[in-house]
Design a protein around this motif. Structure first.
Motif, PDB file in Angstrom:
ATOM      1  N   VAL A 235      -8.317   6.053   5.131  1.00 27.01           N
ATOM      2  CA  VAL A 235      -8.087   5.421   6.438  1.00 27.01           C
ATOM      3  C   VAL A 235      -7.783   6.507   7.461  1.00 27.01           C
ATOM      4  O   VAL A 235      -6.920   7.361   7.236  1.00 27.01           O
ATOM      5  CB  VAL A 235      -6.918   4.415   6.373  1.00 27.01           C
ATOM      6  CG1 VAL A 235      -6.773   3.690   7.712  1.00 27.01           C
ATOM      7  CG2 VAL A 235      -7.118   3.419   5.256  1.00 27.01           C
TER       8      VAL A 235
ATOM      9  N   ASP B  83      -4.382   8.260   5.790  1.00 20.75           N
ATOM     10  CA  ASP B  83      -3.716   7.418   4.786  1.00 20.75           C
ATOM     11  C   ASP B  83      -4.806   7.043   3.801  1.00 20.75           C
ATOM     12  O   ASP B  83      -5.806   6.467   4.192  1.00 20.75           O
ATOM     13  CB  ASP B  83      -3.155   6.170   5.476  1.00 20.75           C
ATOM     14  CG  ASP B  83      -3.073   4.982   4.543  1.00 20.75           C
ATOM     15  OD1 ASP B  83      -2.775   5.173   3.353  1.00 20.75           O
ATOM     16  OD2 ASP B  83      -3.305   3.844   5.015  1.00 20.75           O
TER      17      ASP B  83
ATOM     18  N   ASN C 262     -10.145   4.344  -0.623  1.00 21.88           N
ATOM     19  CA  ASN C 262     -10.240   4.020   0.795  1.00 21.88           C
ATOM     20  C   ASN C 262      -9.548   5.120   1.593  1.00 21.88           C
ATOM     21  O   ASN C 262      -8.376   5.400   1.389  1.00 21.88           O
ATOM     22  CB  ASN C 262      -9.556   2.660   1.040  1.00 21.88           C
ATOM     23  CG  ASN C 262      -9.755   2.176   2.467  1.00 21.88           C
ATOM     24  OD1 ASN C 262     -10.574   2.728   3.204  1.00 21.88           O
ATOM     25  ND2 ASN C 262      -9.004   1.156   2.854  1.00 21.88           N
TER      26      ASN C 262
ATOM     27  N   MET D   2      -1.083   2.493  -6.417  1.00 21.90           N
ATOM     28  CA  MET D   2      -2.022   3.063  -5.462  1.00 21.90           C
ATOM     29  C   MET D   2      -1.796   4.564  -5.366  1.00 21.90           C
ATOM     30  O   MET D   2      -0.709   5.027  -5.025  1.00 21.90           O
ATOM     31  CB  MET D   2      -1.844   2.416  -4.096  1.00 21.90           C
ATOM     32  CG  MET D   2      -2.886   2.881  -3.106  1.00 21.90           C
ATOM     33  SD  MET D   2      -2.723   2.091  -1.497  1.00 21.90           S
ATOM     34  CE  MET D   2      -3.474   0.525  -1.802  1.00 21.90           C
TER      35      MET D   2
ATOM     36  N   TRP E  18      -9.175  -0.611   8.604  1.00 24.34           N
ATOM     37  CA  TRP E  18      -8.034  -1.013   7.773  1.00 24.34           C
ATOM     38  C   TRP E  18      -6.756  -1.090   8.586  1.00 24.34           C
ATOM     39  O   TRP E  18      -6.494  -0.244   9.427  1.00 24.34           O
ATOM     40  CB  TRP E  18      -7.833  -0.028   6.626  1.00 24.34           C
ATOM     41  CG  TRP E  18      -6.931  -0.597   5.561  1.00 24.34           C
ATOM     42  CD1 TRP E  18      -7.331  -1.357   4.508  1.00 24.34           C
ATOM     43  CD2 TRP E  18      -5.511  -0.464   5.468  1.00 24.34           C
ATOM     44  NE1 TRP E  18      -6.241  -1.727   3.763  1.00 24.34           N
ATOM     45  CE2 TRP E  18      -5.108  -1.191   4.313  1.00 24.34           C
ATOM     46  CE3 TRP E  18      -4.530   0.167   6.221  1.00 24.34           C
ATOM     47  CZ2 TRP E  18      -3.785  -1.287   3.909  1.00 24.34           C
ATOM     48  CZ3 TRP E  18      -3.199   0.070   5.822  1.00 24.34           C
ATOM     49  CH2 TRP E  18      -2.842  -0.649   4.672  1.00 24.34           C
TER      50      TRP E  18
ATOM     51  N   GLY F 261      -5.965   5.368  -0.139  1.00 26.03           N
ATOM     52  CA  GLY F 261      -5.489   4.537  -1.230  1.00 26.03           C
ATOM     53  C   GLY F 261      -6.562   4.359  -2.286  1.00 26.03           C
ATOM     54  O   GLY F 261      -7.694   3.970  -1.982  1.00 26.03           O
TER      55      GLY F 261
ATOM     56  N   ALA G 280       0.856  -1.187   0.000  1.00 30.58           N
ATOM     57  CA  ALA G 280       0.000   0.000   0.000  1.00 30.58           C
ATOM     58  C   ALA G 280       0.889   1.232   0.000  1.00 30.58           C
ATOM     59  O   ALA G 280       2.074   1.153   0.329  1.00 30.58           O
ATOM     60  CB  ALA G 280      -0.892   0.008   1.247  1.00 30.58           C
TER      61      ALA G 280
ATOM     62  N   ARG H 252       0.293  -7.273  -4.417  1.00 35.80           N
ATOM     63  CA  ARG H 252      -0.467  -8.066  -3.449  1.00 35.80           C
ATOM     64  C   ARG H 252      -0.757  -9.415  -4.086  1.00 35.80           C
ATOM     65  O   ARG H 252      -1.202  -9.465  -5.232  1.00 35.80           O
ATOM     66  CB  ARG H 252      -1.812  -7.393  -3.109  1.00 35.80           C
ATOM     67  CG  ARG H 252      -1.663  -6.177  -2.246  1.00 35.80           C
ATOM     68  CD  ARG H 252      -3.026  -5.684  -1.770  1.00 35.80           C
ATOM     69  NE  ARG H 252      -2.883  -4.380  -1.143  1.00 35.80           N
ATOM     70  CZ  ARG H 252      -3.905  -3.665  -0.673  1.00 35.80           C
ATOM     71  NH1 ARG H 252      -5.139  -4.138  -0.762  1.00 35.80           N
ATOM     72  NH2 ARG H 252      -3.697  -2.497  -0.106  1.00 35.80           N
TER      73      ARG H 252
ATOM     74  N   MET I 241       0.989   3.555   2.000  1.00 33.07           N
ATOM     75  CA  MET I 241       1.434   4.020   3.314  1.00 33.07           C
ATOM     76  C   MET I 241       2.687   3.314   3.823  1.00 33.07           C
ATOM     77  O   MET I 241       3.334   3.780   4.754  1.00 33.07           O
ATOM     78  CB  MET I 241       0.316   3.873   4.353  1.00 33.07           C
ATOM     79  CG  MET I 241      -0.280   2.502   4.546  1.00 33.07           C
ATOM     80  SD  MET I 241       0.742   1.342   5.466  1.00 33.07           S
ATOM     81  CE  MET I 241       0.672   2.104   7.077  1.00 33.07           C
TER      82      MET I 241
END
Ligand code: GLY
Length: 880
Positions: A203, A224, A201, A89, A158, A226, A42, A70, A44
């Motif tokens: 977070v 954070d 997303n 991302m 998450w 994504g 990701a 992933r 982050m």
């Protein structure tokens, strides 16, 4: 909504956030500086220390388009329109700056105003009791209440992994319309199908989770986010799934051309094309970031992905390496901004092609073995494939476990993973090398405790080989001690030290420590922790005490030899690049006083000419006697100087540069000569393959090279004397000796054959007849089997029906050569059985075909008796 290319979308995102105070970073490596994960999963990940408060960021806002891998959903890749292994991302980050009230409006503005998504098709989801987020979406952003969905932990909480930073999140879902729906009556926001696509997303990163599951608030609240670039592109470009976007479609078309199929023609073909285009992209980026195929860790993941792609290619009927065909297309799509693809292109192509060839050779055999087993399991109505077989497929045929599992799953069969792992563990046990790396090293936790208590200890050995210092701590048998007595061994930590602690492939220094009334040998030095060199000591006289002032003295002669080998590795590295090409990358090294070892990426053995060329470049640089420049700088500066760096070097960190002006620049923490002339001489002594795409060179420098030169010249002199030839004539002389030997051997064989045939004639005279079949037996002295066969043939040509049983004796060993002609076989004689019986009488074994067979035994006693019984056995064979 306006059409935008993937490239445009990436740039729009980065510049949107840049104009809102975010520092833009280029994507970080796929290989994270984080031991808890194999890949950057990701955006982050590279910022983790900032979230955890372990490092203070220089900025409070950042934006990236981060390369990610992933593999948890790899089986789904190809089956769906939205799964893939490699993706980008898009993420904006706040380190204790803005929180929910900042993140939500940014995201909404970007999607609806910059991109132009229809706000009526966007749905925010929030964590079930996150009223704060609800208020922000509803009041600040203005999304009606009934369009905000509250979901549980699975969807709206998450975390980067089981431990680490985490928090509730809010997702933006885009409704692609009923045409994308799974059709289930309850299909709604939160459904796993393609209609309600999660695109972003957000977070709210505010906790740190520990191993025991407890969560503690982070020092600051962070953001954070994504968003998958490919997904966003699929929505904006209004195509079906990520594979239809301009980031993928050209790859699919290129793959289709190679495979000779058309996208959209069959579902199997489409699946293969999606798998291949996704997997090739992932593989190319992984190799560009320094990952190479192996059986462990990252390398294993790479191999798994690559082999899955090869299998899908094979299923469409292609039987040549084809993945590299996609490289130019990948470059067209991605080389801007990802220059690493171009810089590593030849390495990528070579590694991919070699893996394809390697696996291509065993794939078919493995597949048919597996299919036969699946058939047999089905017949037996069994449901589980044996773990041992899965291991054999892995070990002999190169099938990653997950590939076996996927093929079995397609047939409704599971695989015994435990059995597989046990077989794997047994193999590891066998391979495990004995012994610890540092004799007498204590647990790391003890060193960490000492470091905490006493602080780091300085290395002064770049400039000094001797220094006045003091003992900070002593260890005996893994525990702290106040002193070490005469005759005992232990570990010593000093306030500062000139001893180099093993690192970066360079071995640790040895030497001695002296003090008023005593002396100790230092037999090894290694880093207990990064900043804590540990010395292995043996007290020769007196008592070594904590707190004592001591003089630490490195073995200077040995250190000079180490330095020479270390600088020689830098010369070798650059020379290899010049001779073999830019794909050469260092993969490991070992620097000792007596030799150096250098591992690097290259797929073919080096030719003698290439080795000579490398040695020649090194020789010239040594004789040019170039003074080295050694200095510290930051990573950016080092990159500008064109420094060779390992793949995992950190961004922004202070680095040490070793520059050989006009020759090479390299990052390195080791000790080096002052000028290249100090190296003396470098000679490559061995070149070998050590794994897929990896070669290893062993070389001698300085005194070791000189000794080698002396030994080899003296060897040549001795050889010349023995051969009675001048040194320059040795080769010629040897050649003529070899030819002579060959002629003698041929002559010898001819004579042996003549003798054997003559003997066969004699034996024929003595043949006995059993039920109409002639039985010939006899003993030969040390006669090769090939000669006995010819003797057997000779017999066959002279009598019929006939069976011969000829034994050759060498010391106590016997070998039987048994031959039966067609008529003897028709009468019931079987050479294989006869050979076996004969050997068995002497405690041996063997056998073979009905017409010709051999057998052996290690006990020649009783041979006469055994041969006497042959006619009897033949008679039994005939009667049966
Ligand atoms: N770090 C946010 C995500 O991966 O979804």
């Amino acid at each position: 909504m306006k059409y935008r290319s993937g490239k445009e979308l990436r740039e729009l995102f980065l510049s949107f956030f840049e104009s809102r105070g975010h520092r833009r970073f280029p994507s970080f490596s796929l290989v994270p500086d984080d031991p808890t994960i194999l890949f950057t999963i990701a955006g982050m990940v590279p910022f983790k220390p900032y979230f955890l408060g372990q490092k203070k960021p220089e900025m409070s806002r950042a934006v990236t388009s981060q390369k990610c891998v992933r593999t948890n959903d790899i089986d789904n890749v190809g089956r769906t329109a939205r799964h893939h292994t490699f993706f980008e991302m898009l993420g904006n980050f706040s380190f204790g700056d803005y929180f929910k009230a900042g993140a939500a409006p940014f995201a909404w503005e970007f999607l609806t105003e910059v991109i132009g998504l229809d706000p009526d098709r966007l749905y925010p989801t929030i964590y079930k009791d996150d009223d704060e987020a609800f208020e922000i979406w509803n009041k600040t952003v203005g999304v009606p209440e009934n369009r905000i969905y509250r979901l549980g932990e699975e969807d709206n909480f998450w975390s980067v992994g089981p431990v680490g930073p985490c928090g509730p999140c809010s997702e933006l879902i885009y409704d692609q319309g009923p045409a994308f729906s799974c059709g289930r009556p309850d299909c709604d926001v939160g459904c796993d199908c393609d209609r309600y696509l999660e695109i972003w997303n957000l977070v709210f990163m505010q906790f740190n989770r520990y191993e025991d599951g407890t969560m503690e608030p982070l020092p600051k609240k962070n953001i954070d986010t994504g968003m998958g670039l490919e997904r966003l592109a699929s929505v904006v470009q209004q195509v079906e799934g990520v594979f239809g976007t301009d980031l993928f479609r050209p790859l699919i078309d290129r793959a289709a051309a190679s495979l000779g199929i058309r996208y959209g023609a069959t579902s199997e073909g489409d699946m293969a094309l999606r798998v291949i285009s996704d997997h090739f992209r992932a593989v190319a980026f992984m190799i560009a970031d320094g990952v190479l195929p192996s059986n462990e860790g990252r390398g294993y993941v790479l191999r798994r992905i690559l082999r899955r792609a090869v299998r899908y290619g094979r299923m469409t009927g292609i039987d040549r390496p084809f993945l590299s065909d996609l490289m130019p297309t990948l470059n067209e799509i991605m080389a801007d901004p990802y220059r690493e693809l171009v810089e590593n292109e030849s390495l990528i192509l070579q590694v991919v092609e070699q893996e394809e060839r390697r696996f291509g050779r065993t794939l078919e055999q493995g597949t048919s073995l597996l299919e036969a087993e699946i058939d047999s399991l089905r017949r037996k109505k069994a449901e589980t494939l044996d773990g041992g077989l899965a291991f054999e497929l892995y070990d002999t045929y190169g099938f990653p476990f997950e590939l076996t599992e996927e093929i079995c799953r397609e047939a409704g069969i599971s695989v015994d993973r435990e059995g597989f792992e046990k077989a794997m563990e047994r193999q590891r046990e066998r391979a495990r090398t004995a012994g610890k790396r540092h004799e007498g090293a204590s647990d790391k936790s003890l060193y960490e405790k000492i470091l905490e208590e006493t602080g780091s200890s300085d290395f002064v050995g770049y400039t000094e080989e001797e220094t006045e210092t003091a003992v900070v701590a002593l260890i005996s048998d893994g525990a702290r001690t106040r002193y070490l007595d005469e005759g005992t061994e232990g570990e010593a930590i000093l306030v500062k030290t000139p001893f180099y602690a093993e690192k970066g492939g360079q071995v640790g220094d040895i030497g001695k420590i002296t003090w008023e009334g005593g002396e100790a040998l230092v037999t090894d030095t290694w880093p207990g922790t990064e900043d804590l060199p540990v010395h292995r000591v043996k007290v020769l006289s007196g008592r070594l005490e904590t707190g004592a002032g001591v003089r630490a003295v490195v073995d200077g002669r040995r250190r000079r030899r180490i330095k020479a080998h270390h600088t020689a590795t830098h010369l070798l590295h650059e020379a290899l690049i010049r001779v073999l090409g830019d794909h050469v990358r260092q993969a490991g090294s070992l620097v000792t006083p007596d030799f150096l070892r250098f591992d690097f990426t290259h797929v073919k053995p080096l030719s003698p000419e290439e080795i000579e060329a490398v040695e020649g470049i090194i020789f010239e640089t040594v004789t040019d006697n170039i003074p080295l420049q050694v200095f510290f700088t930051d990573m950016n500066e080092a990159k500008k100087l064109g420094a060779k760096a390992l793949f995992d070097e950190k961004y922004g960190a202070v680095v040490r540069v070793i520059k050989i002006p006009g020759y090479s620049v390299e990052l390195c923490g080791g000790t080096h000569v002052d000028a290249t002339g100090d190296i003396g001489l470098v000679k490559i002594v061995k070149e070998e393959g050590i794994g897929s795409g990896l070669r290893r060179i062993t070389a001698f420098a300085h005194a070791a090279a000189f000794s080698l030169f002396q030994e080899q010249t003296s060897l040549v002199t001795r050889l010349a004397e023995k051969m009675g030839a001048g040194e320059t004539e040795i080769e010629e002389k040897l050649q003529s000796l070899l030819e002579e030997r060959k002629a003698l051997k041929t002559e010898n064989e001819r004579l042996a054959l003549g003798a054997a045939l003559a003997k066969a004639d004699e034996l024929l005279e003595e043949a006995v007849e059993v039920g109409g079949v002639h039985v010939v037996t006899g003993v030969f002295e040390k006669t090769p089997q090939e000669v006995l066969r010819q003797a057997g043939d000779h017999i066959r040509q002279r009598k019929s029906p006939v069976v011969s049983c000829l034994a050759s004796v060498s010391g106590n060993e016997v070998t039987f050569t048994v031959m039966a002609d067609e008529r003897a076989r028709e009468a019931g004689v079987h050479a294989g059985m006869l050979a076996r019986e004969a050997a068995r009488m002497l405690g041996g074994g063997g056998g073979g075909r009905p017409d010709i067979a051999s057998a052996g035994a290690k006990n020649a006693e009783g041979l006469e008796e055994a041969l006497r019984r042959i006619p009897e056995i033949v008679s039994e064979q005939i009667r049966r």
